[in-house]
Design a protein around this motif. Structure first.
Motif, PDB file in Angstrom:
ATOM      1  N   ILE A 296       0.840  -1.207   0.000  1.00  0.00           N
ATOM      2  CA  ILE A 296       0.000   0.000   0.000  1.00  0.00           C
ATOM      3  C   ILE A 296       0.870   1.251   0.000  1.00  0.00           C
ATOM      4  N   ILE A 297       1.907   1.247   0.813  1.00  0.00           N
ATOM      5  CA  ILE A 297       2.805   2.404   0.905  1.00  0.00           C
ATOM      6  C   ILE A 297       3.548   2.617  -0.410  1.00  0.00           C
ATOM      7  N   LEU A 298       4.062   1.555  -1.013  1.00  0.00           N
ATOM      8  CA  LEU A 298       4.809   1.687  -2.264  1.00  0.00           C
ATOM      9  C   LEU A 298       3.911   2.173  -3.407  1.00  0.00           C
ATOM     10  N   ILE A 299       2.698   1.636  -3.500  1.00  0.00           N
ATOM     11  CA  ILE A 299       1.767   2.089  -4.537  1.00  0.00           C
ATOM     12  C   ILE A 299       1.434   3.560  -4.341  1.00  0.00           C
ATOM     13  N   SER A 300       1.219   3.971  -3.091  1.00  0.00           N
ATOM     14  CA  SER A 300       0.877   5.365  -2.798  1.00  0.00           C
ATOM     15  C   SER A 300       2.031   6.301  -3.143  1.00  0.00           C
ATOM     16  N   LEU A 301       3.258   5.891  -2.845  1.00  0.00           N
ATOM     17  CA  LEU A 301       4.420   6.712  -3.197  1.00  0.00           C
ATOM     18  C   LEU A 301       4.589   6.795  -4.713  1.00  0.00           C
ATOM     19  N   ARG A 302       4.283   5.691  -5.400  1.00  0.00           N
ATOM     20  CA  ARG A 302       4.329   5.700  -6.858  1.00  0.00           C
ATOM     21  C   ARG A 302       3.323   6.695  -7.425  1.00  0.00           C
ATOM     22  N   ILE A 303       2.125   6.722  -6.848  1.00  0.00           N
ATOM     23  CA  ILE A 303       1.113   7.688  -7.276  1.00  0.00           C
ATOM     24  C   ILE A 303       1.619   9.107  -7.059  1.00  0.00           C
ATOM     25  N   ALA A 304       2.244   9.346  -5.905  1.00  0.00           N
ATOM     26  CA  ALA A 304       2.782  10.679  -5.621  1.00  0.00           C
ATOM     27  C   ALA A 304       3.816  11.089  -6.661  1.00  0.00           C
TER      28      ALA A 304
END
Length: 383
Positions: A296-304
């Motif tokens: 979840i954290i990695l996907i969210s950082l990718r979105i950022a």
């Protein structure tokens, strides 16, 4: 869907296009963790959907719909509301100081008659939006090293002091850490980072001795030596460590955790639900849940990283940082690696306010993804 299609005038405003741009992998992972939370609440509730599991599922369903609605909100509206949300949260925190509702020795709520509002939860989102907007209109040089950095420091410090005085050390820590993370991601000079680190270390002893409440100092001493009072101040940490250790590699099995089922583990449905999960599913189960959190954290950082606006990048990364700090603080707390500060495990623990705040944050992350090609004005205002 290609970038050209999304940036074509009028095309990106169509609802089907926006829905297609939501990251459904992220939605699925959030639902997975929330489902595990419901399963554990069913277990620690004695194999019953009441009083926690059913309410948790209802709240998750409501918050999931709300997250999807917020994902469709134009990023320009998030941008315009950044300062009002922050200032509104600050005013409410002052209101708590003046006429807040007191329960369990803490003055953290405003009694509105039909509900009790906890303004510190609003500030978790407000600080991210306000800092993201401020840095969006600030030059890289000013963000790295400038007297103007006093502005974000004051923006962070004001709510931290108000929340810490309630007292709510856990939430104050989350706001401070999130603010510091955004300053770091915005390009803060390493000289200031090292100086701030040294100042923090020097300030810890007087802060602990003269600022913290007696029960907060006791928590720190208990963390350092929980065995000194195993049936009193050290009870929470000791029982949590026993539960996690007794789970072993594969765990005792669903509904078979002795520490939680026999009521030895305190706050088993909130702060220490991860300890209950570790007892029933062992290292394998705990590691699996943490791996989902990491995804979840990695996907969210990718979105950022995909956002074309600095505001979008910092807003999504700031929300992700808050989520990560929730996990790190709670995980360290239940393992005896940090003092007990009342920070729940997001999506797993029972509690409507924290769940609402977390899902609003992910609504913002999804909005950044849906509108990732949107350019925002560099000035401080929209109009």
């Amino acid at each position: 869907m290609t970038a050209s299609a999304l940036t074509r005038p009028g095309q990106r405003e169509r609802l089907p296009v926006k829905l297609a741009e939501i990251d459904w992998r992220l939605v699925g992972l959030l639902c997975l963790v929330a489902g595990v939370g419901a399963m554990m609440l069913h277990s620690v509730g004695g194999g019953s959907w009441e009083p926690w599991a059913a309410n948790h599922l209802i709240r998750v369903g409501f918050c999931l719909v709300m997250m999807l609605v917020l994902a469709l909100v134009d990023l320009r509206l998030w941008f315009a509301l950044a300062y009002p949300v922050y200032l509104g949260g600050l005013v409410l925190l002052v209101g708590v100081e003046l006429f807040g509702y007191t329960a369990m020795g803490a003055q953290r709520w405003l009694d509105l008659g039909f509900m009790r509002l906890q303004p510190s939860e609003i500030m978790k989102v407000g600080i991210v939006l306000a800092l993201a907007r401020w840095y969006h209109g600030t030059s890289a040089q000013d963000a790295r090293l400038s007297w103007k950095l006093l502005i974000p420091i004051v923006m962070i410090g004001a709510p931290v002091l108000l929340v810490a005085h309630q007292p709510d050390l856990g939430t104050a820590m989350l706001i401070a850490l999130t603010g510091a993370a955004i300053m770091f991601m915005a390009g803060l000079s390493w000289k200031l980072i090292l100086a701030a680190g040294a100042a923090f270390v020097a300030a810890v002893p007087p802060f602990v001795l003269f600022v913290l409440h007696e029960y907060q100092r006791e928590r720190i001493l208990t963390f350092l030596n929980p065995e000194a009072d195993p049936s009193g101040a050290g009870y929470h940490i000791m029982q949590s460590k026993i539960a996690m250790g007794s789970g072993g590699f594969l765990g005792k099995g669903y509904g078979l955790g002795s520490q939680s089922q026999l009521e030895f583990l305190p706050e088993k449905h909130t702060d220490f639900i991860f300890a209950a999960l570790s007892e029933e599913f062992g290292f394998v189960g705990s590691f699996t849940v943490l791996a989902v959190f990491a995804a979840i954290i990695l996907i969210s950082l990718r979105i950022a990283s995909l956002s074309h606006s600095h505001f979008g990048r910092l807003a999504a990364a700031g929300v992700t940082a808050t989520f990560a700090f929730y996990i790190l603080i709670n995980g360290a707390m239940v393992m005896g690696l940090a003092p007990v500060v009342g920070v729940p495990m997001p999506l797993l623990s029972y509690g409507g306010t924290v769940l609402l705040t977390v899902m609003v944050g992910f609504g913002l992350i999804q909005a950044v993804r849906v509108h990732r090609y949107l350019e925002l004005p560099k000035g401080r205002g929209l109009f």
